[in-house]
Design an enzyme around this catalytic site. Structure first.
Site, mmCIF file in Angstrom:
data_model
loop_
_atom_site.group_PDB
_atom_site.id
_atom_site.type_symbol
_atom_site.label_atom_id
_atom_site.label_comp_id
_atom_site.label_asym_id
_atom_site.label_seq_id
_atom_site.Cartn_x
_atom_site.Cartn_y
_atom_site.Cartn_z
ATOM 1 N N HIS A 86 0.852 -1.210 0.000
ATOM 2 C CA HIS A 86 0.000 0.000 0.000
ATOM 3 C C HIS A 86 0.872 1.239 0.000
ATOM 4 O O HIS A 86 1.027 1.866 1.038
ATOM 5 C CB HIS A 86 -0.905 -0.017 1.229
ATOM 6 C CG HIS A 86 -2.124 0.829 1.097
ATOM 7 N ND1 HIS A 86 -2.163 2.152 1.452
ATOM 8 C CD2 HIS A 86 -3.359 0.538 0.645
ATOM 9 C CE1 HIS A 86 -3.373 2.634 1.258
ATOM 10 N NE2 HIS A 86 -4.123 1.665 0.766
ATOM 11 N N PHE A 87 1.395 1.688 -0.958
ATOM 12 C CA PHE A 87 1.490 1.200 -2.325
ATOM 13 C C PHE A 87 2.970 1.149 -2.670
ATOM 14 O O PHE A 87 3.684 2.095 -2.346
ATOM 15 C CB PHE A 87 0.764 2.144 -3.286
ATOM 16 C CG PHE A 87 -0.699 2.325 -2.972
ATOM 17 C CD1 PHE A 87 -1.611 1.333 -3.298
ATOM 18 C CD2 PHE A 87 -1.159 3.471 -2.347
ATOM 19 C CE1 PHE A 87 -2.965 1.505 -3.032
ATOM 20 C CE2 PHE A 87 -2.503 3.639 -2.072
ATOM 21 C CZ PHE A 87 -3.413 2.658 -2.416
#
EC number: 4.2.1.59
Length: 149
Positions: A50-51
């Site tokens: 993420h991410f």
């Protein structure tokens, strides 16, 4: 100076690594308010996905951080000592800014209502002077079952 360190926090709430999202409690007025700190580091497992290349703390984990601080506030009330606070509702959640590794998340919680086995709190999280998240949280307080199952 902290009021509660990580070890003392873990004596109050059942959360443990990797889902303990509070490093220490800065201020605590039992039954009224709490301010706690979460130091956000690149070592958090959730940043792997993420991410990749653009690490952002998931909003739901900011809410979880606020919920953990709220749990301490609720469980430091004399009538709820030794019990467990379960999240029952999230209302009016708003996310205002991205939280990234290196940020220091200040978790602010104020008790709005408390009766029988329920508590309602207003919460907000800050990074520096910017509000990054806010929500009203409702908790149900129940017995702690420490038996191995």
């Amino acid at each position: 100076m902290s009021i509660l360190n990580t070890t003392e926090i873990m004596e109050l709430i059942p959360n443990r690594y990797p889902i303990l999202f509070m490093d220490y409690v800065d201020e605590l007025e039992p039954g009224k308010s709490i301010v706690a700190t979460k130091n956000v580091t690149i070592n958090e497992e959730f940043f792997q996905g993420h991410f990749p290349g653009n690490p952002v703390m998931p909003g739901v984990l900011i809410i979880e951080s606020l919920a953990q601080a709220a749990s301490i506030l609720i469980l430091k009330s004399e009538e709820f000592a030794g019990k467990t606070a379960y999240l029952g509702a999230i209302n009016g959640a708003k996310f205002r800014q991205i939280v990234r590794p290196g940020d220091v998340l200040k978790l602010h919680v104020e008790m709005i209502k408390k009766k029988r086995n329920m508590g309602v709190v207003e919460t907000f999280a800050m990074v520096g002077d910017k509000k990054v998240c806010q929500a009203e949280l409702t908790f149900i307080v129940g017995a702690t079952d420490k038996k191995d199952k």
